[in-house]
Motif scaffolding. Structure first.
Motif: not given
Length: 130
Positions: A30-34, A3-24
């Motif tokens: 963030s409002d900005a990412a949404v 998933w790291d490359p997908v999250l990096d793409w979202a941050r770099a190309d889309l400008g969406a810095d997404l938060r990640v977690t573990t578990g269910i």
């Protein structure tokens, strides 16, 4: 790691810095990412949204669906990333014939959604004369 490359793409190309977690339990974004991700959805035609809906619902991921829709991720890679948990569970507890049949059906629907997206874009290009 997948998933790291997908999250990096979202941050770099889309400008969406997404938060990640573990578990269910989900983690709030963030409002900005949404807002950034919503803007990409708003730019789609009605037919593109129909296909995008299936790309998202069948993978369980807005970001995977968007990566496929924008050509940033090969469809087979996106499908495999969406199945990480299910594949791990099957390795731990064994394969189930009914679950395997459902997975094949969902994968076929995912491929059809991608094809529909391509057709919708071809139709839109033809209508626009491009």
């Amino acid at each position: 790691a997948g998933w790291d490359p997908v999250l990096d793409w979202a941050r770099a190309d889309l400008g969406a810095d997404l938060r990640v977690t573990t578990g269910i339990m989900p983690v709030a974004q963030s409002d900005a990412a949404v807002a950034t991700l919503t803007a990409h959805l708003d730019a789609m035609s009605a037919f593109e949204i129909v296909a995008f809906h299936d790309l998202v619902s069948l993978t369980g991921s807005f970001v995977l669906g968007l990566a496929v829709a924008r050509g940033a991720l090969k469809i087979a890679v996106a499908w495999d990333l969406s199945r990480i948990d299910e594949d791990w569970q099957a390795e731990q507890w064994g394969r189930d014939d009914d679950a395997e049949a459902l997975t094949h059906s969902k994968r076929a629907a995912f491929l059809h959604a991608h094809r529909f997206l391509d057709l919708a874009r071809d139709m839109q290009s033809a209508e626009n004369g491009t």
